[in-house]
Scaffold this active site. Structure first.
Site, PDB file in Angstrom:
ATOM      1  CE  LYS A   1      -4.530   0.834   0.330  1.00 36.46           C
ATOM      2  NZ  LYS A   1      -5.623  -0.083  -0.038  1.00 36.46           N
TER       3      LYS A   1
ATOM      4  CG  ASP B   1      -7.026   3.073  -1.047  1.00 35.56           C
ATOM      5  OD1 ASP B   1      -7.553   1.956  -1.100  1.00 35.56           O
ATOM      6  OD2 ASP B   1      -7.009   3.749  -0.001  1.00 35.56           O
TER       7      ASP B   1
HETATM    8  N1  GLU Z   1      -7.305   0.150  -3.230  1.00 39.58           N
HETATM    9  C1  GLU Z   1      -8.061  -1.019  -3.534  1.00 39.58           C
HETATM   10  C2  GLU Z   1      -8.145  -1.919  -2.319  1.00 39.58           C
HETATM   11  O1  GLU Z   1      -7.993  -1.477  -1.214  1.00 39.58           O
HETATM   12  C3  GLU Z   1      -7.576  -1.739  -4.790  1.00 39.58           C
HETATM   13  C4  GLU Z   1      -6.165  -2.208  -4.770  1.00 39.58           C
HETATM   14  C5  GLU Z   1      -5.698  -2.752  -6.110  1.00 39.58           C
HETATM   15  O2  GLU Z   1      -6.481  -2.819  -7.047  1.00 39.58           O
HETATM   16  O3  GLU Z   1      -4.520  -3.097  -6.190  1.00 39.58           O
HETATM   17  O4  GLU Z   1      -8.438  -3.087  -2.430  1.00 39.58           O
END
Ligand code: GLU
Length: 420
Positions: free
Chosen positions: A109, A149
């Site tokens: 993240k 996100d």
């Molecule tokens: N931000 C989204 C999540 O928390 C998607 C993450 C992604 O697609 O890599 O799942």
């Protein structure tokens, strides 16, 4: 979304969640320690030229939590309250999320402390490109693949893809997912988180003793995940959306709201608040409404020990990451509320991100119907896997999802062995 939740450290929550399941799985201390540590963390402080000519130094993070099962995967968040511990927690949750739906990924993240609502598009572009350069050495299609996100979107991903590609000297579409279709994005990625959530609610409803047709639904957070879930539950499953909210507050109408009209209103005015024919409520009150389905789709720490006993929904479907703390889980379980945990309920986004990455690598793109059909298959299978463990082991769905996910991560760690 202010409540006592902001005092709760999400990484402490994430570690507690691991401990609960590590006990059930009788994991030894060494493996447990691995699961409770992020493998790699990068903090970057970097200047950005603002529109008025001044420079401002921003702080950003990228955490690669665990890569036993594959490259790390997870979004980038822009928010004034981002902290390293929050990014660590979100990266841990991505690890379990990818494992529970069985994608060949680890979890990561990123986050930048900034207030995108008070920045111009040019400032956001310069911030994004500089942050992308700073984390450039540790991202890539085989290493770590960012995505959108909170308060980042397909435009943000286009800038990251371009910055990374400029530095390589050739186009690298697979470095990020959630891109615009014209750059190698996937059909269906934009609505995938909400769509996945709607599928899981549909699957869980019979076990929770409700019919989605006519069921009342409250959605905290009318952003990418929440608004799409509301629209799909309304349009495709005949649910009645009675309340929605955003960072400015919420609206309630027990007769039902049309989520499309609410969305147009929010686009025009900047918020759902003051939507004609609705009563104003707070972001705390929306969690306590007498509804069949509650969808927390905003930030962490919303359902805590302070309000868990006031939740009246029969299903809580977590489109947000980390909205419920472990003490509240116990209360919801005692109240026989069906919780569809974040790592399952919002996994539709990363699932279609995986499809996007696979399409980019092949340079071969799939039609929307095929993407949605494959997404549905993953969500239905994963819900059934989690439900089965919950029934067999008499645990709630979060613990069941963690049992599945952590066992998969531990199997990968063990079979790879510890280097050297
Ligand atoms: N931000 C989204 C999540 O928390 C998607 C993450 C992604 O697609 O890599 O799942």
């Amino acid at each position: 979304m202010a409540n006592e939740g902001s005092a709760i450290n999400p990484f402490e929550t994430a570690k507690r969640q691991v401990d609960i399941v590590a006990d059930l799985l009788h994991l030894d201390t060494g493996v447990r320690e691995i699961l409770k540590h992020p493998k790699r963390e990068l903090t970057v402080n970097f200047p950005v030229r603002m529109d008025n000519g001044s420079y401002h130094v921003f702080t950003g993070y990228r955490v690669q939590y665990n890569m036993a099962r594959g490259p790390t995967k997870g979004g980038i968040r822009y928010h004034p309250q981002v902290t390293l511990d929050e990014v660590r927690a979100l990266a841990a949750w991505m690890t379990w999320k990818c494992a529970v739906v069985n994608l060949p990924y680890g979890g990561g993240k990123g986050g930048v402390i900034c207030d995108p609502k008070h920045m111009s598009k040019d400032e956001l572009q310069r911030l994004t490109r500089r942050y992308a350069s700073e984390i450039g050495p540790i991202i890539g299609p085989e290493m770590d693949i960012p995505a959108p996100d909170v308060y980042t979107d397909s435009q943000t991903m286009a800038w990251i893809m371009d910055t990374y590609s400029m530095q390589k000297g050739y186009s690298v579409p697979g470095v990020v997912t959630g891109k615009p279709i014209s750059l190698g994005g996937s059909e269906g990625r934009g609505e995938a988180t909400g769509r996945g959530c709607a599928y899981v609610i549909r699957e869980a409803a019979p076990h929770a003793g409700i019919r989605v047709k006519g069921a009342s639904v409250a959605v905290q957070g009318f952003g990418n995940a929440g608004s799409v879930a509301a629209k799909l539950l309304h349009d495709e499953q005949g649910a009645k959306i009675v309340a929605v909210s955003d960072s400015k507050g919420g609206i309630h109408n027990p007769e039902g709201l049309n989520p499309h009209t609410v969305e147009e209103f929010k686009l025009k005015t900047g918020s759902v608040v003051n939507f004609p024919g609705s009563r104003s409520i707070t972001n705390e009150e929306i969690l306590e409404l007498p509804v069949d389905v509650l969808i927390p789709a905003a930030l962490e720490n919303q359902i805590t020990k302070r309000n868990a006993d006031k939740v009246q929904a029969k299903i809580v479907a977590e489109a947000a990451n980390g909205p419920t703390v472990p003490e509240a889980d116990v209360t919801l379980f005692e109240k026989k509320i069906t919780v569809l945990p974040d790592i399952l309920a919002n996994a539709g986004g990363v699932t279609v991100s995986y499809f996007e990455w696979a399409q980019d690598i092949q340079g071969f793109f799939w039609p929307l119907a095929e993407v949605n059909q494959k997404l549905e298959a993953v969500m239905v299978r994963s819900y059934n896997d989690v439900h089965k463990v919950a029934e067999q082991q008499h645990v709630h769905n979060r613990t069941a999802a963690y049992v599945l996910a952590i066992q998969r991560v531990v199997d990968a760690i063990n079979i790879r062995g510890i280097y050297p």
